[in-house]
Design an enzyme around this catalytic site. Structure first.
Site, short mmCIF file in Angstrom:
data_model
loop_
_atom_site.label_atom_id
_atom_site.label_comp_id
_atom_site.label_asym_id
_atom_site.label_seq_id
_atom_site.Cartn_x
_atom_site.Cartn_y
_atom_site.Cartn_z
N LYS A 34 0.84 -1.20 0.00
CA LYS A 34 0.00 0.00 0.00
C LYS A 34 0.88 1.25 0.00
CE LYS A 34 -3.89 -0.51 2.44
NZ LYS A 34 -4.51 -0.73 3.78
N ARG A 103 -3.15 3.32 8.42
CA ARG A 103 -3.44 2.14 7.59
C ARG A 103 -2.30 1.14 7.66
NH1 ARG A 103 -4.66 4.90 1.87
NH2 ARG A 103 -5.86 2.99 1.48
N GLY A 112 -6.61 -9.87 7.66
CA GLY A 112 -6.18 -10.49 8.91
C GLY A 112 -5.38 -9.52 9.73
N MET A 114 -4.57 -5.37 11.04
CA MET A 114 -5.39 -4.34 11.65
C MET A 114 -6.22 -3.58 10.62
SD MET A 114 -4.55 -0.99 13.86
CE MET A 114 -4.84 0.06 12.45
N ARG A 347 -3.34 -1.18 -6.67
CA ARG A 347 -2.55 -2.43 -6.61
C ARG A 347 -2.97 -3.28 -7.81
NH1 ARG A 347 -5.71 -4.87 -1.33
NH2 ARG A 347 -7.73 -4.23 -2.05
N HIS A 470 -4.57 -45.39 -6.26
CA HIS A 470 -4.93 -45.78 -7.62
C HIS A 470 -6.05 -44.91 -8.18
CE1 HIS A 470 -7.17 -48.25 -10.61
NE2 HIS A 470 -5.94 -48.52 -11.03
N ARG A 634 4.19 -48.73 -25.02
CA ARG A 634 4.90 -49.54 -24.03
C ARG A 634 4.40 -50.99 -24.10
NH1 ARG A 634 4.13 -48.41 -17.74
NH2 ARG A 634 2.12 -49.37 -18.15
N SER A 787 12.62 -43.07 -21.49
CA SER A 787 11.48 -42.37 -20.92
C SER A 787 11.48 -42.66 -19.43
CB SER A 787 10.18 -42.85 -21.57
OG SER A 787 9.09 -42.22 -20.94
N CYS A 855 7.35 -40.03 -18.55
CA CYS A 855 5.95 -40.40 -18.73
C CYS A 855 5.28 -40.69 -17.39
CB CYS A 855 5.80 -41.59 -19.67
SG CYS A 855 6.60 -43.07 -19.04
N TYR A 875 11.06 -33.88 -24.22
CA TYR A 875 9.63 -33.67 -24.01
C TYR A 875 9.25 -34.15 -22.61
CZ TYR A 875 9.11 -38.69 -24.48
OH TYR A 875 9.23 -40.03 -24.27
P1 ADP Z 1 -7.94 -1.96 3.36
O1 ADP Z 1 -6.56 -2.48 3.36
O2 ADP Z 1 -8.89 -2.76 4.19
O3 ADP Z 1 -8.44 -1.64 2.00
P2 ADP Z 1 -7.48 0.85 3.66
O4 ADP Z 1 -6.33 1.30 4.45
O5 ADP Z 1 -7.34 0.88 2.19
O6 ADP Z 1 -7.89 -0.58 4.19
O7 ADP Z 1 -8.69 1.78 4.14
C1 ADP Z 1 -10.03 1.39 4.29
C2 ADP Z 1 -10.96 2.40 3.64
O8 ADP Z 1 -10.72 3.72 4.11
C3 ADP Z 1 -10.77 2.47 2.14
O9 ADP Z 1 -12.00 2.66 1.53
C4 ADP Z 1 -9.90 3.67 1.95
O10 ADP Z 1 -10.06 4.24 0.69
C5 ADP Z 1 -10.41 4.59 3.05
N1 ADP Z 1 -9.37 5.51 3.48
C6 ADP Z 1 -8.16 5.21 3.97
N2 ADP Z 1 -7.43 6.31 4.22
C7 ADP Z 1 -8.21 7.36 3.88
C8 ADP Z 1 -8.02 8.78 3.91
N3 ADP Z 1 -6.88 9.31 4.31
N4 ADP Z 1 -9.03 9.53 3.48
C9 ADP Z 1 -10.19 9.00 3.07
N5 ADP Z 1 -10.44 7.68 3.02
C10 ADP Z 1 -9.46 6.86 3.43
MG MG Z 2 -7.86 -0.48 0.69
#
Ligand code: ADP
Ligand code: MG
Ligand code: MG
Length: 913
Positions: A34, A103, A112, A114, A347, A470, A634, A787, A855, A875
């Site tokens: 990110k 984030r 998984g 935060m 991404r 088998h 074979r 083979s 084979c 092959y």
């Molecule tokens: P995830 O990895 O779960 O996508 P994100 O970090 O991308 O989490 O954020 C979750 C949501 O919050 C997303 O919709 C993102 O676009 C929004 N968001 C994150 N940071 C900001 C920000 N600075 N301003 C406005 N929206 C935000």
């Molecule tokens: Mg996101």
């Protein structure tokens, strides 16, 4: 010494690149996916809100010491100053406050970890300032209560219900249905109530100090790296524990500031079909995850231009720029604040197998990527997925909801099948052939004489055995979806029912088997059936793969039907035709048995003469199907008693007849029993089979060679181009070849003289006994091709009996890490592979034109294909259904510089002939 840099502003990507040595993957490793992409978007001048990223190294330092590393917090404060300047706002200021989001982001996207906390920096004072600034009290207090709730649950770890209950109670008292019914005053009140919740559960007040909010949130992201959810996810996906997560602090932009604001998510192409059409949704007057959360009905991205024409125009430009920049389909998050576009994430987008292929091929056409890049991007699993009938996720979810889930086992052969259950091979075949039913064969386990039933079945289910039992091997070979080892299913072959968890399925009832996931359902689930001819993008991609590969893919096919399929799937030859399946057909088995039981050569010869035309027509069909391509046949391999009834069943019959006093046919049965007893071997796998059997009873293979060359001659006369290659199985000593091969060549020549035709042919051997690999240089004096029969070679090199190993200890070996993988699925390169490599080199020293293939089942396993490429195979040969997968794997191997170099080295001695 300069202080270690833990914090990078979005504008400092060059510094990060320099620090990691320039490689983009390492930048992602340092800043998280990110963070790195936010920097990259900023670098190419896309609108990204100001911010900075705390590195994964800081996270790892924190994990080790449980405190922020020295200097990190000060660097965050310094970065914040720069951000304040860029944003024109001040963090913690009550008149013009800067708010930020916190984030998490690891190198690989990882659900998984935060959750993001938005609106950090709001408190009682700055809320007032924001109200003055925006004139929108409702917006401000909605943001504030969201902060307290998110901060409370995500950072302070309070239960969701603590807030939800208060919110629900509040709405109920007021008679509200939706959150949007709440007024500014309501939200103000809610903020106070939420503060009480925090105090009650956390024991302290909600932190009013913005810097404390920021500190605690950052620390929470670090801690989440070792949280249970994240650890479980890494275990399941093989992501390394020492990567750590980065933390990105981003200036808040608000999509909930009114009807000229909004937020959305989009893919630059359709992620499910791959079509080059923008795909996504947005919401006006909304924030963050509202779009994904589904609280309000979203709008299609195509209509964004109606309310927000300027932002939309800009967004379309961004989409174009990003695809050109990353040369791949992008998954985007954006927000529009008062008509102004902000990019919050990009991404490479996740996609279905179908989309993966279409996008790769399209992008070559658009000049965005090379053919080589397209080959690297599509995975062999993608190709596999595209060629097996499938249940869709929706239909399965529905079946589960309807309580139709039945049982699960090992996902032995991918694809989906729906059919009526039969508990033996004969009935499975009969109901299919005579009644035209779709059938599912269900057995505790299967044996070679069950193959006709397996071939007639749409799917196979067994309660015993593992991924190389088998049933599993044959199912994969023939592309029949199969679940094995569903051990909780109890099959009662007498009552003709199976029971799982109290649910009984009777013979003739419908079930659905998902060999891709190992699940079984009661009743029918809808199927989608792919055909390769219709998948033009896949065909294009695979043709490129062939151009690049430099190693061919052949198929293991016993029947003309399979051979034709193999050809449509792109096989360039038959690497293994097993002749014994032909002996099992009902019309032939009695003749085969008569031949085996013959007391003298005359009787045996008569039976063989009867079999000859059958075999000839089998081979004729095969040559015709493979017109112009090599066909390796074979000679008979299994021990003869496999063609006879089992000793136990015969004994039972004889005893029953004796008890009942039946005499008719008794003597014959008794004789048969004696014969079977006489053939008993304590270890048939290592007994009288393969070339040993041919030497003990040469008439069988003499008949086979005659049939091969008669068929080849007939075909040649009809204008079909044939290249028969006769393969002698289980050789371990040169003298075995010396004994048998000249006799067979004599017959070949005889036939060609009789028929007055000429064509090229080869005689060669399988390398499936370790000794054969060791003396490969000697064997190559006679053998024109090798083979690798890696199923047997693996068994004998390890000294494991495959079925026993599967059943008793192999699973544990893999679990304990004693073996990295099941060596029957993925070639053991360090042992078996070493023998192979040596055999290729020694063989070609003797005979530079030696043709080398594989084979065994490994021929369809991508990692094993890559290995075969590196040791100089001409092959690989695999099941027709695996051919497309192997073609892609071969090309991917060719694009790996190390493998390509190894191959070059291995091919030095080789001279094409
Ligand atoms: P995830 O990895 O779960 O996508 P994100 O970090 O991308 O989490 O954020 C979750 C949501 O919050 C997303 O919709 C993102 O676009 C929004 N968001 C994150 N940071 C900001 C920000 N600075 N301003 C406005 N929206 C935000
Ligand atoms: Mg996101
Ligand atoms: Mg999320």
């Amino acid at each position: 010494m300069a202080e270690k840099k833990w914090v990078y502003l979005f504008s400092e990507i060059e510094k990060a690149e320099k620090y990691v040595g320039g490689d983009w993957e390492n930048v992602r490793g340092l800043l998280g996916g990110k963070g790195a992409n936010l920097d990259e978007m900023a670098r190419i001048k896309l609108p990204v809100p100001p911010g900075f990223t705390v590195t994964t190294e800081a996270c790892n330092a924190y994990s080790a010491t449980k405190q922020f590393p020295e200097g990190m917090w000060d660097q965050m404060l310094a970065a914040l100053k720069v951000v304040e300047k860029d944003a024109g706002k001040k963090f913690g200021d009550s008149a013009n406050p800067l708010l930020v989001s916190c984030r998490s982001g690891a190198k690989f996207s990882m659900p998984g970890m935060m959750d993001t906390v938005l609106n950090i920096g709001l408190n009682d004072a700055s809320a007032q300032g924001m109200v003055k600034l925006t004139n929108n009290e409702r917006f401000v207090f909605d943001s504030y209560r969201r902060l307290i709730q998110m901060f409370g649950t995500v950072v302070l770890g309070l239960p969701d219900e603590a807030f939800e209950d208060v919110l629900d109670g509040f709405k109920k008292d007021k008679g509200y249905k939706a959150d949007t019914d709440m007024t500014a005053d309501d939200l103000k009140l809610l903020v106070e109530k939420f503060k009480v919740v925090v105090k009650k559960h956390y024991g302290k007040d909600f932190p009013q100090e913005p810097l404390e909010q920021l500190k605690l949130a950052t620390e929470a992201v670090f801690k989440s790296w070792n949280g249970k959810r994240a650890v479980d996810y890494r275990r399941a996906t093989n992501i390394s524990d020492d990567l750590g997560t980065a933390v990105s602090i981003v200036t808040m932009v608000f999509g909930n500031m009114g009807w000229d604001s909004g937020t959305g998510v989009a893919f630059t192409r359709n992620p499910s079909t791959g079509e080059r059409i923008l795909y996504g949704d947005y919401l006006l007057n909304a924030q963050g995850e509202d779009v994904v959360a589904g609280i309000r009905n979203t709008e299609k991205i195509a209509t964004l231009g109606d309310p927000l024409p300027e932002a939309n125009k800009q967004f379309l430009e961004v989409v174009k720029t990003l695809e050109l920049h990353y040369h791949d389909m992008q998954d985007l998050e954006f927000t529009v604040e008062h008509g102004r576009l902000w990019m919050l994430q990009c991404r490479n987008g996740k996609r279905t197998a179908l989309a993966a292929v279409k996008i790769a091929v399209d992008m070559v056409g658009e000049g965005l990527i090379s053919k080589e890049e397209a080959i690297k991007r599509v995975t062999t699993d993608n190709v596999d997925t595209l060629l097996h009938p499938q249940f869709t996720a929706e239909t399965k979810a529905k079946a589960k909801k309807d309580g139709r889930f039945y049982a699960s086992g090992v996902n032995a052969s991918p694809g989906a099948a729906v059919g009526q259950v039969y508990f033996d091979a004969d009935l499975t075949e009969k109901m299919h052939k005579e009644e035209g039913q779709d059938t599912i064969m269900v057995r505790p386990f299967t044996k070679p004489d069950d193959v006709h039933g397996m071939l007639a079945a749409k799917g196979i289910l067994t309660s015993e055995g593992g991924a190389t039992s088998h049933a599993a091997v044959v199912a994969r070979q023939f592309g029949v979806p199969c679940v094995v080892g569903a051990s909780s299913v109890v099959i009662d072959l007498d009552k003709r029912v199976m029971v799982w968890n109290g649910v009984t399925v009777k013979e003739g009832e419908w079930i659905s088997v998902d060999g891709t996931t190992g699940e079984v359902y009661v009743g029918k689930i809808d199927l989608t059936v792919p055909s390769i001819e219709e998948q033009t993008d896949l065909l294009t991609l695979l043709n490129w793969a062939d151009e690049i590969a430099g190693m061919q893919v052949w198929a293991n096919s016993d029947y003309p039907k399979d051979a034709r399929r193999a050809r449509t799937y792109g096989a360039k030859g038959i690497g293994l035709c097993r002749t014994e399946h032909m002996f099992f057909e009902p019309a032939r088995l009695p003749i085969v048995q008569r031949m085996i039981l013959a007391k003298d050569d005359v009787t045996r010869k008569a039976a063989l003469d009867e079999l000859l035309p059958f075999q000839r027509s089998d081979f004729d069909g095969l040559f015709e199907a493979m017109d112009g391509q090599p066909v390796i046949i074979r000679l008979i391999d299994p021990p003869l008693h496999e063609f006879l009834p089992s000793e136990e069943s015969l004994l039972e019959e004889v005893i029953t007849m004796r008890v009942k006093g039946e005499t008719k046919g008794l003597a014959e049965k008794e004789n048969l029993l004696e014969a079977v007893k006489g053939m008993h071997e304590s270890n048939p796998m290592m007994g009288l089979r393969g070339v040993r059997l041919s030497i003990a009873m040469p008439q069988i293979v003499e008949m086979q060679v005659r049939a091969i060359f008669e068929a080849a001659s007939d075909c040649t006369k009809r204008g079909v181009v044939v290249h028969p290659e006769v393969m002698i199985p289980l050789t371990g000593h040169l003298n075995e070849l010396k004994w048998i091969q000249p006799r067979l060549i004599r017959i070949a020549k005889e036939v060609m003289e009789e028929k007055k035709v000429q064509f090229t042919y080869k005689f060669g051997t399988m390398i499936e006994i370790p000794r054969a690999a060791v003396v490969a240089g000697e064997l190559a004096t006679l053998a024109e091709f090798f083979s690798f029969g890696t199923n047997d070679l693996t068994q004998m090199t390890f000294g494991y009996s495959r079925d026993d190993a599967e059943r008793s200890f192999l699973g544990r070996y893999v679990e304990e890490g004693i073996l990295p993988k099941n060596p029957f699925q993925t070639l053991d390169q360090g042992g078996v592979g070493k023998l192979m490599k040596m055999a290729v080199a020694d063989g070609r020293k003797t005979r530079p034109s030696l043709e080398v293939g594989i084979c065994g089942e490994h021929g369809g396993d991508p990692a094993s294909v890559a290995f075969c490429y590196s040791i100089g195979n001409n092959y690989v040969s695999c099941s027709p259904f695996r051919v497309p997968v192997a073609r892609l794997a071969a090309a991917q191997a060719a694009l790996d510089p190390e493998l390509a170099a190894a191959r070059k080295e291995a091919l030095k001695a080789y001279v094409k002939k």
